[in-house]
Design a protein around this motif. Structure first.
Motif, PDB file in Angstrom:
ATOM      1  N   LEU A 192       1.710  -0.083 -10.034  1.00  0.00           N
ATOM      2  CA  LEU A 192       1.657   1.142  -9.104  1.00  0.00           C
ATOM      3  C   LEU A 192       0.125   1.420  -8.746  1.00  0.00           C
ATOM      4  O   LEU A 192       0.086   1.727  -8.020  1.00  0.00           O
ATOM      5  N   SER A 193      -0.636   1.508 -10.097  1.00  0.00           N
ATOM      6  CA  SER A 193      -2.130   1.906  -9.783  1.00  0.00           C
ATOM      7  C   SER A 193      -2.846   0.983  -8.683  1.00  0.00           C
ATOM      8  O   SER A 193      -3.639   1.238  -7.839  1.00  0.00           O
ATOM      9  N   PRO A 246       0.726  -1.141  -0.021  1.00  0.00           N
ATOM     10  CA  PRO A 246       0.000   0.060   0.099  1.00  0.00           C
ATOM     11  C   PRO A 246       0.760   1.404   0.058  1.00  0.00           C
ATOM     12  O   PRO A 246       0.320   2.244  -0.418  1.00  0.00           O
ATOM     13  N   ASP A 247       2.106   1.240   0.537  1.00  0.00           N
ATOM     14  CA  ASP A 247       2.900   2.557   0.431  1.00  0.00           C
ATOM     15  C   ASP A 247       3.491   2.811  -0.773  1.00  0.00           C
ATOM     16  O   ASP A 247       4.303   3.827  -0.853  1.00  0.00           O
ATOM     17  N   MET A 248       3.609   1.920  -1.399  1.00  0.00           N
ATOM     18  CA  MET A 248       4.193   2.208  -3.070  1.00  0.00           C
ATOM     19  C   MET A 248       3.252   3.238  -3.842  1.00  0.00           C
ATOM     20  O   MET A 248       2.293   2.785  -4.266  1.00  0.00           O
ATOM     21  N   SER A 249       4.131   4.288  -4.197  1.00  0.00           N
ATOM     22  CA  SER A 249       3.126   5.292  -4.686  1.00  0.00           C
ATOM     23  C   SER A 249       4.049   6.005  -5.787  1.00  0.00           C
ATOM     24  O   SER A 249       3.525   6.790  -6.348  1.00  0.00           O
ATOM     25  N   CYS A 250       5.201   5.413  -6.108  1.00  0.00           N
ATOM     26  CA  CYS A 250       5.904   6.108  -7.366  1.00  0.00           C
ATOM     27  C   CYS A 250       6.951   5.461  -7.897  1.00  0.00           C
ATOM     28  O   CYS A 250       7.134   4.415  -7.438  1.00  0.00           O
ATOM     29  N   TYR A 302       8.853  -0.971   3.122  1.00  0.00           N
ATOM     30  CA  TYR A 302       7.453  -0.992   2.729  1.00  0.00           C
ATOM     31  C   TYR A 302       6.602  -1.917   3.382  1.00  0.00           C
ATOM     32  O   TYR A 302       7.025  -3.023   3.710  1.00  0.00           O
ATOM     33  N   CYS A 349       9.709   4.065  -5.768  1.00  0.00           N
ATOM     34  CA  CYS A 349       9.097   2.918  -4.721  1.00  0.00           C
ATOM     35  C   CYS A 349       9.454   1.429  -5.608  1.00  0.00           C
ATOM     36  O   CYS A 349       9.837   0.729  -5.110  1.00  0.00           O
ATOM     37  N   THR A 350       8.893   1.476  -6.698  1.00  0.00           N
ATOM     38  CA  THR A 350       8.938   0.408  -7.715  1.00  0.00           C
ATOM     39  C   THR A 350      10.299  -0.002  -7.998  1.00  0.00           C
ATOM     40  O   THR A 350      10.807  -1.058  -7.743  1.00  0.00           O
ATOM     41  N   ARG A 410      -0.964  -0.972  -6.650  1.00  0.00           N
ATOM     42  CA  ARG A 410      -0.217  -1.028  -5.361  1.00  0.00           C
ATOM     43  C   ARG A 410      -0.057  -2.471  -5.311  1.00  0.00           C
ATOM     44  O   ARG A 410      -0.013  -3.090  -4.003  1.00  0.00           O
TER      45      ARG A 410
END
Length: 66
Positions: A34-35, A6-10, A59, A13-14, A37
């Motif tokens: 990403l969309s 859930p914390d992956m936002s950009c 994460y 992050c990936t 998560r």
């Protein structure tokens, strides 16, 4: 294996997650959505170890429904 992150936002992050998993298993396949998560990992590593790697990268991570 599919995980909810859930914390992956950009993109950073990936990239961080992908790099962390591949440092433990260079042949791993890592797909980040990403969309949604979600992170899908194809690896010889057990799921609990992959979760620990993602967690150690900073994460929150839980198994996701396939």
């Amino acid at each position: 294996m599919k995980f909810s992150v859930p914390d992956m936002s950009c993109g950073h992050c990936t990239a961080a997650i992908e790099s962390a998993v591949k440092s433990a298993d260079p042949n791993a396949g890592v797909e980040c959505d990403l969309s949604a998560r979600h992170v899908r990992v194809a690896s010889v590593l057990p799921a609990d170890q992959v979760q620990a790697i993602i967690r150690d990268a900073g994460y929150n991570v839980e198994p996701a429904a396939a």
